[in-house]
Scaffold this active site. Structure first.
Site, mmCIF file in Angstrom:
data_model
loop_
_atom_site.group_PDB
_atom_site.id
_atom_site.type_symbol
_atom_site.label_atom_id
_atom_site.label_comp_id
_atom_site.label_asym_id
_atom_site.label_seq_id
_atom_site.Cartn_x
_atom_site.Cartn_y
_atom_site.Cartn_z
ATOM 1 N N ASN A 99 46.836 24.503 92.429
ATOM 2 C CA ASN A 99 46.724 25.946 92.663
ATOM 3 C C ASN A 99 45.344 26.483 92.338
ATOM 4 O O ASN A 99 45.178 27.387 91.514
ATOM 5 C CB ASN A 99 47.792 26.684 91.856
ATOM 6 C CG ASN A 99 49.178 26.112 92.077
ATOM 7 O OD1 ASN A 99 49.719 25.439 91.220
ATOM 8 N ND2 ASN A 99 49.740 26.364 93.252
ATOM 9 N N ASN A 293 56.293 30.716 82.025
ATOM 10 C CA ASN A 293 57.328 30.519 83.029
ATOM 11 C C ASN A 293 57.429 29.027 83.346
ATOM 12 O O ASN A 293 56.446 28.441 83.797
ATOM 13 C CB ASN A 293 57.014 31.304 84.301
ATOM 14 C CG ASN A 293 58.198 31.372 85.248
ATOM 15 O OD1 ASN A 293 59.325 31.065 84.874
ATOM 16 N ND2 ASN A 293 57.945 31.768 86.482
ATOM 17 N N ASP A 320 51.417 21.879 80.194
ATOM 18 C CA ASP A 320 51.495 23.082 81.045
ATOM 19 C C ASP A 320 50.370 24.043 80.683
ATOM 20 O O ASP A 320 50.563 25.251 80.535
ATOM 21 C CB ASP A 320 52.857 23.760 80.914
ATOM 22 C CG ASP A 320 53.113 24.761 82.045
ATOM 23 O OD1 ASP A 320 52.545 24.569 83.134
ATOM 24 O OD2 ASP A 320 53.868 25.725 81.833
ATOM 25 N N HIS A 324 43.859 31.773 80.723
ATOM 26 C CA HIS A 324 43.730 33.081 81.366
ATOM 27 C C HIS A 324 42.645 33.884 80.668
ATOM 28 O O HIS A 324 42.443 33.771 79.453
ATOM 29 C CB HIS A 324 45.047 33.866 81.307
ATOM 30 C CG HIS A 324 46.086 33.375 82.259
ATOM 31 N ND1 HIS A 324 45.981 33.505 83.625
ATOM 32 C CD2 HIS A 324 47.256 32.726 82.047
ATOM 33 C CE1 HIS A 324 47.036 32.978 84.212
ATOM 34 N NE2 HIS A 324 47.825 32.495 83.274
#
Length: 435
Positions: A99, A293, A320, A324
């Site tokens: 992504n 999530n 994971d 950010h």
């Protein structure tokens, strides 16, 4: 660079030295010798010496899920930053989510990642390619070309596959060349606008919930579809996984996969380290660094995850890792982005919350053998003459996580004292010390 590791206990069930205290010499990138620990033994002149209390050594750890923000989001964390962070966390290999911007859906973007990764001698980065163009869940990418170009697996990453026909056709498409499909199980029609686990705590806090049902239904659906694909040509009993579920969070999901494995389905799964450490009650402070999530769920779910990890239902532990920028985290909880830093603290987070639920040898297996088998990475052998890919650690040392090597700072663990310390990694002739 020659490297001498003094008096370290080997944790590797495949090694003849498993459980033994040994001195290890790495010369020219190869394991030159294992010898019984001798305090009077002098290392070779010029060798880097690694020593300390309660040292343990294993094959290099593998993180099967970390966000690659380069290209496109380098302001969060460039690949060079990720390489430093991963090495600090004890990882010699990291699988990268697709992504990015542009998405890893064509050979040029995949080639950029592989060329850039070649410049990092301390960590091997393995790109995961997208299943659909733009990871939008519509048109297929050219997965054969991407496989030949070096994609380690196929996934739409942070975007769960929603359409069952996509999943079936992907499994059929990947099977001839032994490709792996990775899906994060979530029916997004049930989780739209959700902020945290749906339960008593979300009601108390007035936040829309993300029900465990959204994960469980997807796991059940995908397992049934995998069985459907295999109806005409069953998989061999020892076949590598065709379908991998990433970031499990619900007890019922673990039970479904346990049953599927018992039936012989070629399926595997992982859990993020932070899912083993927190329940939804931790969000009572509205700390946006804890907004992830899948979300943190109830105590029964956490107990089931630990049990699945211990009995081998869960094959791997992942970070994971999702960096950010402050502008997307230091805001009201309901508008904050999902995700937290994780690559530096996987081992320590598990050790801190373990409470004797998981043997050290099993944990190391879920960081080494398990993810290597899932991702089809070549095994690392702790034997003389083999290439060196090692992680050195102290499973009982306490330390304080005072700073991160990532430009992002979105970790709820900063400032906390943890148990279980990574001392460093050895990859080839390169030694990276924990900073």
């Amino acid at each position: 660079m020659n490297i001498f590791i003094r008096s370290a206990r080997v944790v590797d069930r495949a090694s003849l030295q498993n459980g033994q205290l040994v001195d290890i010499l790495v010369r020219n990138g190869l394991i030159a010798s294992f010898t019984t620990t001798n305090p009077d033994l002098r290392p070779e002149t010029g060798a880097v010496v690694i020593e300390g209390g309660n040292l343990h050594v294993s094959a290099g750890w593998v993180d099967a899920r970390a966000a690659a923000n380069d290209p496109g989001y380098e302001h969060r964390e460039a690949l060079a930053d990720l390489a430093r962070v991963a090495a600090a966390g004890g990882f010699t290999d990291v699988a990268l989510l697709p992504n990015t911007q542009p998405v890893v859906d064509a050979k040029d973007t995949l080639g950029y990642l592989r060329r850039t990764a070649d410049g990092f001698p301390t960590v091997r980065l393995h790109p995961v390619a997208a299943i659909t163009k733009g990871a939008k869940g519509d048109d297929f990418t050219d997965m054969i070309d991407l496989h030949r170009a070096g994609a380690v697996a196929f996934s739409d990453g942070d975007h769960p596959l929603q359409h069952p026909d996509l999943l079936v056709k992907t499994l059929q498409y990947l099977r001839p060349f032994g490709g792996l499909l990775i899906n994060r199980p979530e029916d997004t029609r049930l989780t739209r606008y959700g902020q945290m686990h749906e339960g008593i705590q979300s009601t108390r806090q007035g936040l829309k919930g993300l029900p465990a049902l959204a994960e469980v239904m997807t796991v059940a659906r995908d397992l049934r579809l995998l069985a459907y694909v295999l109806e005409t040509e069953p998989a061999a009993p020892d076949a590598a996984p065709m379908l991998h579920f990433t970031c499990l969070s619900a007890a019922e999901s673990v039970a479904l996969i346990r049953e599927a494995k018992a039936q012989g389905l070629p399926v595997s799964c992982d859990v993020a380290a932070h899912q083993l450490a927190y329940t939804d009650e931790a969000l009572h402070t509205f700390d946006s660094n804890l907004k992830v999530n899948p979300p943190f769920r109830g105590a029964a779910d956490v107990a089931a995850l630990w049990a699945g990890l211990a009995d081998g239902t869960i094959d791997a532990v992942v970070s994971d890792h999702h960096p950010h920028e402050e502008e997307t985290k230091n805001v009201e909880f309901d508008v904050a982005e999902f995700g937290m830093l994780g690559a530096e603290t996987v081992f320590a987070l598990i050790q801190t919350h373990n409470k004797d639920r998981l043997a050290l040898a099993d944990l190391i297996d879920r960081l080494t053998t398990g993810p290597r088998r899932v991702l089809r990475l070549p095994p690392v052998l702790l034997a003389e003459g083999q290439p060196a890919a090692l992680t050195i650690f102290n499973p009982t040392a306490s330390w304080t996580y005072t700073r991160t090597l990532s430009p992002a700072k979105n970790s709820p663990l900063l400032g906390q004292t943890l148990v279980g310390n990574v001392v460093g990694t050895v990859l080839g002739g390169h030694y990276t010390v924990q900073q």
